[in-house]
Write an enzyme that holds these catalytic residues in place. Sequence first.
Site, mmCIF file in Angstrom:
data_model
loop_
_atom_site.group_PDB
_atom_site.id
_atom_site.type_symbol
_atom_site.label_atom_id
_atom_site.label_comp_id
_atom_site.label_asym_id
_atom_site.label_seq_id
_atom_site.Cartn_x
_atom_site.Cartn_y
_atom_site.Cartn_z
ATOM 1 N N SER A 193 0.797 -1.224 0.000
ATOM 2 C CA SER A 193 0.000 0.000 0.000
ATOM 3 C C SER A 193 0.832 1.279 0.000
ATOM 4 O O SER A 193 0.332 2.343 -0.372
ATOM 5 C CB SER A 193 -0.936 0.012 1.215
ATOM 6 O OG SER A 193 -0.204 -0.158 2.419
ATOM 7 N N ASP B 62 -2.651 8.133 8.069
ATOM 8 C CA ASP B 62 -3.642 7.326 8.770
ATOM 9 C C ASP B 62 -2.917 6.417 9.759
ATOM 10 O O ASP B 62 -1.763 6.674 10.110
ATOM 11 C CB ASP B 62 -4.529 6.552 7.783
ATOM 12 C CG ASP B 62 -3.741 5.573 6.899
ATOM 13 O OD1 ASP B 62 -2.575 5.263 7.236
ATOM 14 O OD2 ASP B 62 -4.282 5.123 5.876
ATOM 15 N N HIS C 157 -0.010 4.646 7.247
ATOM 16 C CA HIS C 157 0.661 5.193 6.064
ATOM 17 C C HIS C 157 1.163 6.622 6.253
ATOM 18 O O HIS C 157 0.563 7.408 6.992
ATOM 19 C CB HIS C 157 -0.300 5.139 4.865
ATOM 20 C CG HIS C 157 -0.817 3.763 4.603
ATOM 21 N ND1 HIS C 157 -2.051 3.345 5.029
ATOM 22 C CD2 HIS C 157 -0.239 2.695 3.991
ATOM 23 C CE1 HIS C 157 -2.231 2.084 4.687
ATOM 24 N NE2 HIS C 157 -1.141 1.663 4.066
#
Length: 371
Positions: free
Chosen positions: A41, A336, A339
């Site tokens: 991600s 978040d 990340h």
Amino acid sequence: MATAMNIPPLSFIISSFLCVLLFGARCLCESVPGMYVLGDSIVDVGNNNYLPLALAKANLHYNGIDFPTGIATGRFSNGKNIADFLAEKMGLPSPPPYLSLVSIFKKLSSSNAMVSGVSFASGGAGILNEMEELFWQSISFTKQVGYYSLVHEQLVQQLGSDEAQAHLSKSLFVVIIGSNDLFNYFNKNSKSSKEYTPQQFVDLMVSTLKGHLKRLYELGSRKFVITGVVSIGCCPAQRKDSSTGDCNAEINTWSMKYNDGLKALLHELKTELSDIHYSYCETYDVLNNLVQHPETYEFTEIKEACCGCGSTLKAEFPCTPISTYCLNRENHLFWDLYHPTEHTSSVFADSIYSGSQQITFPMNVEKLVNA
């Protein structure tokens, strides 16, 4: 005294300046004609948007709030991620998600986008295939390499065998993966922790990755940009379990152990395959430096997520439209619960591209381009 005849007209000066800029960009693109991204991600640019059952998605507001379009694109960020910034430095467009190039008949389009690069990265992906099961749907590293093999076939058809190999040998293959495997291992309900000791597990990660890198080599890859796992124990999701908000020391220790194995693996590969060139970035140290000296890059919040829910570091739930978010994203280290913010990603990209030999070796990407 100079006369008007001796002074070049303004239009000539501007034209010459633009030529220099364009020529410079053209030369860089010729040095690096494409960028192919594999990972998780941290560098996903939207592949998971095309996976209907994927749990790890970033296609909801407020993700993308600072992206040029202002909308969520599938990037786990308020804006651009590391892959975007690296592509910019190469003078290339950001590689599109692989799944956006696949038709409903599961056939690759003949788009020229594949020549300048493709991203196979997927939120939730790991080196080991079990990560795909954990998140219901993600593109495991095994599958990412398989998808690249299809792109390789398409490039051979499009360019011819010799030209495709010449193209790929100058292109960069960016590999950023491993965090999810470690997160999973140290999860309380982990099956892996019952089967392997921590050392056996990181050894398995390294040996599995080696097989994948050799497969990429067989398919034309010659220049690799590889990062270690960051100090993942310092993300909000890990800090929230500490009453004092401290980093998770155990998972950080094994992140370093994995990185040691990864560096040894790259040295072995270079010995076995002499025409491989690589740049390794010790992103663990980069993040540690930001945590310990946040003022260097004007960060004022290193523990709490900018966007999220929950009374503890906003790290109980991911960023969604019902979350609250910080107004000044530039001063937050984390977007978040897992990340980095766009600002943090830009710092990582700068370190990968032009970092000193203390954090990038045997060379940084700026030097790898001409290796």
